[in-house]
Design an enzyme around this catalytic site. Structure first.
Site, PDB file in Angstrom:
ATOM      1  N   ILE A 176       2.568 -52.680   9.052  1.00 21.40           N
ATOM      2  CA  ILE A 176       1.805 -51.489   8.686  1.00 21.40           C
ATOM      3  C   ILE A 176       1.872 -51.310   7.175  1.00 21.40           C
ATOM      4  O   ILE A 176       2.964 -51.187   6.607  1.00 21.40           O
ATOM      5  CB  ILE A 176       2.367 -50.232   9.380  1.00 21.40           C
ATOM      6  N   ASP A 203       3.258 -53.004  -3.669  1.00 25.46           N
ATOM      7  CA  ASP A 203       1.993 -52.380  -4.019  1.00 25.46           C
ATOM      8  C   ASP A 203       0.877 -53.290  -3.509  1.00 25.46           C
ATOM      9  O   ASP A 203       0.766 -54.445  -3.944  1.00 25.46           O
ATOM     10  CB  ASP A 203       1.893 -52.215  -5.544  1.00 25.46           C
ATOM     11  N   TYR A 234     -15.415 -43.759  -2.721  1.00 28.44           N
ATOM     12  CA  TYR A 234     -14.665 -43.801  -1.466  1.00 28.44           C
ATOM     13  C   TYR A 234     -15.569 -44.200  -0.306  1.00 28.44           C
ATOM     14  O   TYR A 234     -15.203 -45.054   0.515  1.00 28.44           O
ATOM     15  CB  TYR A 234     -14.014 -42.444  -1.198  1.00 28.44           C
ATOM     16  N   ASN A 287      -3.501 -49.853   6.768  1.00 24.24           N
ATOM     17  CA  ASN A 287      -3.593 -48.402   6.660  1.00 24.24           C
ATOM     18  C   ASN A 287      -3.645 -47.905   5.213  1.00 24.24           C
ATOM     19  O   ASN A 287      -4.206 -46.842   4.942  1.00 24.24           O
ATOM     20  CB  ASN A 287      -2.394 -47.754   7.367  1.00 24.24           C
ATOM     21  N   VAL A 334      -8.458 -35.256   8.332  1.00 20.71           N
ATOM     22  CA  VAL A 334      -7.052 -35.390   8.712  1.00 20.71           C
ATOM     23  C   VAL A 334      -6.202 -34.769   7.610  1.00 20.71           C
ATOM     24  O   VAL A 334      -6.325 -35.160   6.444  1.00 20.71           O
ATOM     25  CB  VAL A 334      -6.633 -36.864   8.887  1.00 20.71           C
ATOM     26  N   LYS A 375     -15.280 -47.583   2.177  1.00 20.97           N
ATOM     27  CA  LYS A 375     -15.160 -47.534   3.636  1.00 20.97           C
ATOM     28  C   LYS A 375     -16.376 -48.144   4.329  1.00 20.97           C
ATOM     29  O   LYS A 375     -16.256 -48.706   5.425  1.00 20.97           O
ATOM     30  CB  LYS A 375     -14.923 -46.094   4.096  1.00 20.97           C
TER      31      LYS A 375
END
Length: 263
Positions: free
Chosen positions: A16, A70, A163, A97, A196, A167
């Site tokens: 993750i 990183d 952004y 993630n 979220v 995505k």
């Protein structure tokens, strides 16, 4: 009728990224609860150490390997893989993630430094981790790649030019990857959350806590555990079931900018 049998994640190795807080941390707990072995990657090693301690206390026999890293260091991901202990060397589930949004300026005012940071974190690192760990999955003919995307990958809105672009790139990349791997047993999933409430939003708003609080005031947003629950759902379906994408909204949200708030 027999009980529906889901996939057992016990002893599966799960990597993750961005695991030091929010969705990544929540996924770590859910995976550990299911008996998976964890590789947790983030820049903030102190937070990773605390999460490792919490998980090992909460789940008997939990195995957690943490790495300060990183994800923008694209040329070092191969070294990261080579340095994994033998017990963690065969990654079965990759959860991409790590992600970031910086500010909400109009497209013509985006600082190029922020553009580069978002592209490297949200797009290039995902591709680099897949290029590094997916070949092993192909060789073993088993695995699952989960990319944490966003409703910003399905729509675009004012103040989200970069952004949304990152995505949308992840949405296209995930779909193309699913086509590329269709002849294998590897599953490819995108998770696309709406609003979220994690520290992600605070970072986007430049640590402006008042602005962040105002944004979420008047409705109940999603939380990190909600998204981790969807990740777990996808990963625990029987091996013949592949969840392509889950789009998740808060109950009083119908798009990125359409949120019904109480007065």
């Amino acid at each position: 009728m027999a009980t529906y049998e889901t996939l057992d994640l016990k002893d599966k190795v799960v990597l993750i990224t961005g695991a030091s807080a929010g969705i990544g941390e929540a996924c770590a707990h859910r995976m550990a609860e299911a008996g998976a072995k964890l590789i947790l990657i983030a820049r903030r090693v102190a937070k990773l150490e605390q999460i490792k301690e919490d998980i090992e206390k909460a789940y008997e026999g939990a195995k957690v390997h943490i790495i300060k890293f990183d994800v923008k260091d694209l040329d070092k991901i191969g070294e990261l893989k080579a340095g994994l202990p033998e017990e963690f060397s065969k990654v079965h589930i990759l959860v991409n993630n790590a992600g970031v949004a910086l500010g909400t300026p109009p497209a013509h005012e985006n600082p190029i430094e922020d553009v580069q940071t978002m592209l490297q974190t949200n797009v290039s690192s995902v591709m680099a981790f897949v290029s590094t760990f997916a070949p092993g999955m192909v060789e073993r003919n088993a695995g699952h790649i989960v990319n944490i995307s966003s409703i910003a990958g399905h729509e675009a809105y004012p103040g989200g030019s970069v952004y949304c672009a990152t995505k949308h790139a992840i949405d296209a990349y995930t779909t193309a990857m699913r086509h590329d791997l269709v002849g294998t047993n590897i599953r490819v999933t995108a998770i696309s959350p709406g609003a979220v409430r994690t520290e992600f939003t605070l970072v986007r708003f430049g640590q402006d806590a008042e602005r962040e609080d105002t944004f979420y005031k008047g409705f109940t947003p999603l939380n990190a555990r909600d998204i981790a629950d969807n990740v777990m759902y996808c990963c625990t379906r029987p091996s013949h079931v592949q969840i392509g994408d889950i789009i998740i909204y808060a109950t009083k949200q119908s798009s990125a900018k359409s949120i019904a708030k109480n007065e």
